[in-house]
Scaffold this active site. Structure first.
Site, mmCIF file in Angstrom:
data_model
loop_
_atom_site.group_PDB
_atom_site.id
_atom_site.type_symbol
_atom_site.label_atom_id
_atom_site.label_comp_id
_atom_site.label_asym_id
_atom_site.label_seq_id
_atom_site.Cartn_x
_atom_site.Cartn_y
_atom_site.Cartn_z
ATOM 1 N N ASP A 8 0.850 -1.190 0.000
ATOM 2 C CA ASP A 8 0.000 0.000 0.000
ATOM 3 C C ASP A 8 0.886 1.241 0.000
ATOM 4 O O ASP A 8 2.111 1.144 -0.176
ATOM 5 C CB ASP A 8 -1.004 -0.032 1.173
ATOM 6 N N HIS A 9 0.263 2.399 0.212
ATOM 7 C CA HIS A 9 1.018 3.675 0.177
ATOM 8 C C HIS A 9 2.073 3.749 1.279
ATOM 9 O O HIS A 9 3.003 4.535 1.162
ATOM 10 C CB HIS A 9 0.037 4.850 0.304
ATOM 11 N N CYS A 65 3.230 -3.301 4.035
ATOM 12 C CA CYS A 65 2.379 -2.152 4.403
ATOM 13 C C CYS A 65 3.068 -1.459 5.576
ATOM 14 O O CYS A 65 4.229 -1.754 5.884
ATOM 15 C CB CYS A 65 0.938 -2.565 4.712
ATOM 16 N N GLY A 70 -1.896 -5.654 8.422
ATOM 17 C CA GLY A 70 -3.138 -5.639 7.652
ATOM 18 C C GLY A 70 -3.003 -6.412 6.359
ATOM 19 O O GLY A 70 -3.869 -7.224 5.990
ATOM 20 N N HIS A 98 9.114 -24.473 9.345
ATOM 21 C CA HIS A 98 8.007 -25.181 9.999
ATOM 22 C C HIS A 98 6.654 -24.922 9.345
ATOM 23 O O HIS A 98 5.760 -25.761 9.433
ATOM 24 C CB HIS A 98 7.922 -24.785 11.477
ATOM 25 N N ARG A 109 7.377 0.771 8.103
ATOM 26 C CA ARG A 109 7.547 1.770 9.168
ATOM 27 C C ARG A 109 8.386 1.263 10.333
ATOM 28 O O ARG A 109 8.955 2.053 11.079
ATOM 29 C CB ARG A 109 6.169 2.212 9.682
ATOM 30 N N ARG A 137 6.105 -34.501 9.972
ATOM 31 C CA ARG A 137 5.124 -33.912 10.894
ATOM 32 C C ARG A 137 4.791 -32.469 10.511
ATOM 33 O O ARG A 137 3.674 -31.989 10.741
ATOM 34 C CB ARG A 137 5.629 -33.980 12.336
HETATM 35 C C1 RB5 Z 1 -1.814 2.715 6.599
HETATM 36 O O1 RB5 Z 1 -1.823 3.903 7.326
HETATM 37 C C2 RB5 Z 1 -1.615 1.538 7.539
HETATM 38 O O2 RB5 Z 1 -2.752 1.387 8.345
HETATM 39 C C3 RB5 Z 1 -1.321 0.271 6.764
HETATM 40 O O3 RB5 Z 1 -0.211 0.460 5.973
HETATM 41 C C4 RB5 Z 1 -1.016 -0.956 7.598
HETATM 42 O O4 RB5 Z 1 -0.080 -0.695 8.583
HETATM 43 C C5 RB5 Z 1 -2.190 -1.686 8.092
HETATM 44 O O5 RB5 Z 1 -2.114 -2.737 8.733
#
Ligand code: RB5
Length: 175
Positions: A8-9, A65, A70, A98, A109, A137
């Site tokens: 994502d961004h 992300c 997420g 595993h 981040r 296993r």
């Molecule tokens: C975006 O702000 C952020 O919520 C997304 O990149 C991620 O961390 C979500 O789980």
């Protein structure tokens, strides 16, 4: 390997750097974007990479992300996907050994670039122990990750009612 990428961004910069790193070591990339910081919804990128891997269009997937969480949750919704959100080398190695993780989720981040490079390298080069003669296993357990249909749910609900999980002992011949 053919590797599907999505972010994502809050993860596109890391995703692009991973693409560059993988191309220069000879991998083929399927890049689902995003490619700038215009806010987008991470589930769509997790689903796209998950579908590419589950369908066999790609051998593995990497999603990024802000936190890794997420997009990992999204990728894991696709049947056949075992996506691990990782932050350090040992869990990355174990996700392969595993759990036979086929998608890796990274955080832009929280994880620096040098660590990211290391985690990608471990993800791509660590084998699944379930492929070894003495590791059956692991395959037995990984297979159970995809059994959560009605029958498995009924069994789980019975376990909950009993207050404990019964009948989950790994067969001796697999140990
Ligand atoms: C975006 O702000 C952020 O919520 C997304 O990149 C991620 O961390 C979500 O789980």
């Amino acid at each position: 390997m053919k590797i599907a990428l999505g972010a994502d961004h809050a993860g596109f910069d890391t995703k692009n750097r991973i693409a560059q790193m993988l191309r220069s070591s000879g991998h083929e990339i399927i890049d689902y974007g995003t490619n700038d910081d215009t806010p987008v919804d991470y589930p769509q990128y997790g689903y796209a990479v998950g579908e590419a891997v589950a369908s066999g269009q790609a051998d593995r997937g990497i999603v990024v992300c802000g936190s890794s969480l997420g997009i990992a949750i999204a990728a894991n919704k696709v049947p056949g996907i075992r996506c691990a959100a990782v932050f350090e080398p040992l869990t990355t190695e174990l996700a392969r050994r595993h759990n036979d993780a086929n998608v890796l989720a990274l955080s832009e981040r929280l994880t620096g670039w040098e660590m990211t490079e290391r985690l990608v390298d471990i993800f791509l080069h660590t084998p699944f122990d379930g492929d070894a003669e003495d590791g059956k296993r692991h395959q037995f357990r990984v297979d159970q990750l995809f059994e959560f249909g009605d029958a498995q749910r009924e069994r789980t609900l019975k376990d909950i009612e009993a207050g404990m999980v019964v009948n989950a002992v790994t067969p001796k011949e697999l140990l």
